[in-house]
Design an enzyme around this catalytic site. Structure first.
Site, PDB file in Angstrom:
ATOM      1  CB  THR A   1      -4.985   5.931  -3.304  1.00 45.99           C
ATOM      2  OG1 THR A   1      -5.924   4.910  -3.628  1.00 45.99           O
ATOM      3  CG2 THR A   1      -5.030   6.192  -1.813  1.00 45.99           C
TER       4      THR A   1
ATOM      5  CD  GLU B   1      -3.013  -0.835   0.122  1.00 50.67           C
ATOM      6  OE1 GLU B   1      -2.641  -0.972  -1.060  1.00 50.67           O
ATOM      7  OE2 GLU B   1      -4.166  -0.539   0.431  1.00 50.67           O
TER       8      GLU B   1
HETATM    9  N1  HSE Z   1      -8.031   5.136   3.607  1.00 59.04           N
HETATM   10  C1  HSE Z   1      -7.514   5.190   2.278  1.00 59.04           C
HETATM   11  C2  HSE Z   1      -7.880   6.526   1.677  1.00 59.04           C
HETATM   12  C3  HSE Z   1      -8.115   4.069   1.481  1.00 59.04           C
HETATM   13  O1  HSE Z   1      -9.043   6.888   1.755  1.00 59.04           O
HETATM   14  O2  HSE Z   1      -7.003   7.207   1.135  1.00 59.04           O
HETATM   15  C4  HSE Z   1      -7.636   4.004   0.067  1.00 59.04           C
HETATM   16  O3  HSE Z   1      -8.317   2.952  -0.588  1.00 59.04           O
END
Ligand code: HSE
Length: 307
Positions: free
Chosen positions: A181, A128
């Site tokens: 993201t 991630e």
């Molecule tokens: N919590 C993360 C965001 C999840 O909202 O950036 C990304 O899938």
């Protein structure tokens, strides 16, 4: 066992009020991976079908997560990874998490499970980090553990799994645009007002209580986000209309799935979830915008071995 085939589920992170801490695991959407032992040490990505992603181990989220794991366990052999992507990158339903979590889960199985599913979260988070610049665990945790997960802390890692209420269903619509993201994180403010924070932690507590007590109304009342959603929703075509339509058609609540552009709704029962799917689809049809839609029960198991 020298080879394993696994199903790596899609996930919905944040769940409105729980930015970076809450997530759930889906049953009907996900990737597949085949992982095999090889005599050559190290990790090699040997095949990627369904997406244009880097084959170099250090540039691939599955590769990076697997390398993080191999730093902690001695082996005199290596692993080859084949990735069959169904979850599109930048969709908001945990595409990078499915690959990162899948790689470490599969290797752990082939090694005879030296790590628990919870321990694997730390390795998967490295994938991630590569994907978004931030090692958030709210997609990899539900992918690995199933159900709902609360990431109380990442340092030290403290993750609580919550079983889903039995009649809870998710509807997720993905307008076919890609939203990275990292871009969706760049629009966020680094500080929040005390008033907003109070509302938000009230809702997080309410959602957790609602899940434990199977109080669907309380779950619905708690699905609000006044910190992240106002900043991100402008990046998603038709967001306000889709959300309102979901609520008008019986959703308990609705919001941005992960960092978007997918939009989710939770409902009680499959019939309600399908009705919402139909209504959401109609909005994007009217806008002439291609979309994908999923109706899914909550997957309480997480990643699983495919026979
Ligand atoms: N919590 C993360 C965001 C999840 O909202 O950036 C990304 O899938």
């Amino acid at each position: 066992m020298n080879t394993i085939k696994i199903f790596c589920p899609a996930t919905i992170a944040n769940l409105s009020c729980g930015f970076d801490v809450l997530g759930l695991c889906l049953e009907t959407a996900g990737d597949e991976m085949i992982i095999r032992k090889s005599s050559e040490k190290g990790i090699r990505i040997t095949k990627i079908i369904g997406a244009d992603l880097p084959m170099e181990t250090e540039k691939n989220v599955a590769g990076v997560a697997a390398l993080a794991m191999l730093e902690k366990v001695e082996t005199d052999f290596g692993f080859e990874i084949e990735i069959y992507k169904n979850i599109k990158a930048g969709s908001g339903i945990g595409s990078s998490a499915a690959s990162s979590a899948g790689a470490v889960f599969g290797i752990n199985e082939l090694l005879g499970r030296p790590f628990t599913r919870k321990e694997l979260v730390l390795f998967a988070m490295q994938g991630e980090k590569l994907a978004s610049g931030n090692a958030h665990a709210d997609n990899v945790a539900p992918a690995l553990l199933g159900g709902f997960t609360l990431v109380r802390s990442t340092n030290p890692l403290d993750i609580i799994k919550i079983k889903s209420p039995s009649e809870l269903y998710a509807t997720v619509v993905h307008p076919q645009i890609e939203l990275r993201t990292s871009d969706a994180r760049s629009v966020l403010k680094q500080t929040v007002s005390l008033t907003s924070a109070i509302t938000q932690w009230g809702n997080v507590g309410g959602l957790i209580a609602g899940l434990y007590t199977e109080d669907y109304e309380l779950i619905g009342r708690s699905l609000h986000d006044e910190i992240i959603e106002p900043l991100r929703s402008v990046l998603i075509p038709g967001f306000d209309l889709i959300k309102q339509t979901a609520l008008d058609n019986g959703a308990l609540g609705s919001g941005i799935s992960g960092s978007g552009p997918s939009i989710f709704a939770l409902s009680k029962g499959k019939k309600a979830a399908e009705k919402i799917a139909k209504a959401m689809s109609q909005i994007y049809k009217n806008m002439d915008l291609p979309y994908e839609i999923h109706v899914s029960k909550i997957n309480d198991e997480g990643i699983k071995v495919v026979i």
